[in-house]
Write an enzyme that holds these catalytic residues in place. Structure first.
Site, PDB file in Angstrom:
ATOM      1  N   GLU A  40      41.142  43.222  42.737  1.00  0.00           N
ATOM      2  CA  GLU A  40      40.403  42.216  43.487  1.00  0.00           C
ATOM      3  C   GLU A  40      40.206  42.700  44.926  1.00  0.00           C
ATOM      4  O   GLU A  40      41.027  43.439  45.471  1.00  0.00           O
ATOM      5  CB  GLU A  40      41.199  40.908  43.484  1.00  0.00           C
ATOM      6  CG  GLU A  40      40.525  39.756  44.212  1.00  0.00           C
ATOM      7  CD  GLU A  40      41.402  38.520  44.314  1.00  0.00           C
ATOM      8  OE1 GLU A  40      40.831  37.420  44.396  1.00  0.00           O
ATOM      9  OE2 GLU A  40      42.645  38.650  44.296  1.00  0.00           O
ATOM     10  N   LYS A 112      34.754  34.223  40.302  1.00  0.00           N
ATOM     11  CA  LYS A 112      36.120  33.688  40.255  1.00  0.00           C
ATOM     12  C   LYS A 112      36.113  32.158  40.201  1.00  0.00           C
ATOM     13  O   LYS A 112      35.496  31.492  41.030  1.00  0.00           O
ATOM     14  CB  LYS A 112      36.886  34.166  41.486  1.00  0.00           C
ATOM     15  CG  LYS A 112      38.354  33.784  41.516  1.00  0.00           C
ATOM     16  CD  LYS A 112      39.027  34.387  42.749  1.00  0.00           C
ATOM     17  CE  LYS A 112      40.515  34.083  42.792  1.00  0.00           C
ATOM     18  NZ  LYS A 112      41.154  34.692  43.985  1.00  0.00           N
ATOM     19  N   CYS A 154      42.764  37.225  39.640  1.00  0.00           N
ATOM     20  CA  CYS A 154      43.928  36.848  40.442  1.00  0.00           C
ATOM     21  C   CYS A 154      44.449  35.435  40.159  1.00  0.00           C
ATOM     22  O   CYS A 154      45.146  35.218  39.176  1.00  0.00           O
ATOM     23  CB  CYS A 154      43.618  37.039  41.921  1.00  0.00           C
ATOM     24  SG  CYS A 154      45.109  37.141  42.968  1.00  0.00           S
TER      25      CYS A 154
END
Length: 273
Positions: A40, A112, A154
């Site tokens: 990321e 995301k 993440c």
């Protein structure tokens, strides 16, 4: 077929990050096909000003051109963990994962879903991703020579529903690029990754940032985990890469011998059948 996770200490300067990535890509295994996952925030990691300078429209810009060229030049499937992409009419950005095939063609992207708006007992203390980023709305699973790839980024890792839905959509490999903090990484990174592998009977390929970026300290510990939950490779510290062959027959055997997807009474997998 090999899986590779690259670990790097990325900062706010794309040119410096590009130079370091170029050197790490020269260390790739010679086997092909090769699936390579970057962490990321691999293009830039820093303040909102750095994000604004590096952000590009999806599908257009020199940073994306570079990733495409690397995929083509090295003959690899390259997954950019995340970079900022612009949202028309908004001051915020998407944190976007990009998937390129060995011809350098972008075959998928993922924005995301879950933003890291939390307080952590480290030097930075307060994290508010929503100040710079807007959440995505859709999951993504993409076909590849390695099996079906389920994309995540993440903080998504803390939401098991994401991965059960990816499994329901046919994922064989769960990708987890990350910039976990040192505090949360030490506490939860490994057990969360192993849980997602075991629950969904998938390979987990996880690439993390490592080191200090101003007040922020990232955990590293990039890992490749088997569908049985075994840690096949781990890079605890520093920059570098890890790799392992993917065993599609073992993946199929695990799912056949313990068919949890069919046994689940309350399951995204069951709903989608």
């Amino acid at each position: 077929m090999e899986l590779v996770a690259i670990q790097i200490n990325a900062g706010s300067d794309w040119e410096a990050n590009r130079s370091r990535l170029a050197g790490l890509l020269l260390q790739l295994p010679s086997q092909r096909p090769l699936l390579v996952l970057l962490p990321e925030n691999v293009a830039v990691f820093g303040c909102k000003n750095a994000i604004q300078q590096a952000a590009e429209p999806l599908g257009d810009g020199p940073i994306q051109d570079q990733f495409s060229q690397w995929a083509r030049d090295h003959g690899i499937w390259l997954v950019v963990g995340s970079m900022p992409t612009r949202i028309e009419g908004s001051a915020r950005f998407h944190a976007t994962s990009l998937v390129y095939n060995e011809l350098g063609e972008r075959v998928a992207y993922y924005h995301k879903l879950h933003l890291f708006d939390v307080d952590v007992s480290d030097e930075q203390g307060r994290y508010r991703e929503s100040d710079s980023y807007a959440p995505g709305e859709e999951l993504c699973v993409v076909d590849s020579p390695f099996g079906r790839l389920g994309l995540s980024i993440c903080y998504d890792l803390r939401f098991p529903q994401v991965y059960s839905e990816l499994r329901a959509k046919g994922a064989d490999i769960l990708l987890v690029p990350a910039a976990f903090t040192r505090v949360t990484g030490q506490a939860h990174w490994q057990p969360l990754l192993q849980a997602r592998a075991i629950e969904n009977q998938c390979y987990v390929l996880a690439a993390g940032l490592y080191g200090e970026q101003g007040a922020r300290q990232t955990w590293g510990h990039s890992m490749i985990i088997s569908p049985w939950g075994e840690i096949e490779r781990c890079l605890p510290k520093g920059e570098g890469l890890i790799s392992t062959p993917i065993d599609t027959e073992r993946l199929a055997d695990i799912r056949r011998q313990m068919p949890v997807a069919q046994h689940a009474r309350f399951s995204a997998v069951r709903r989608n059948k």
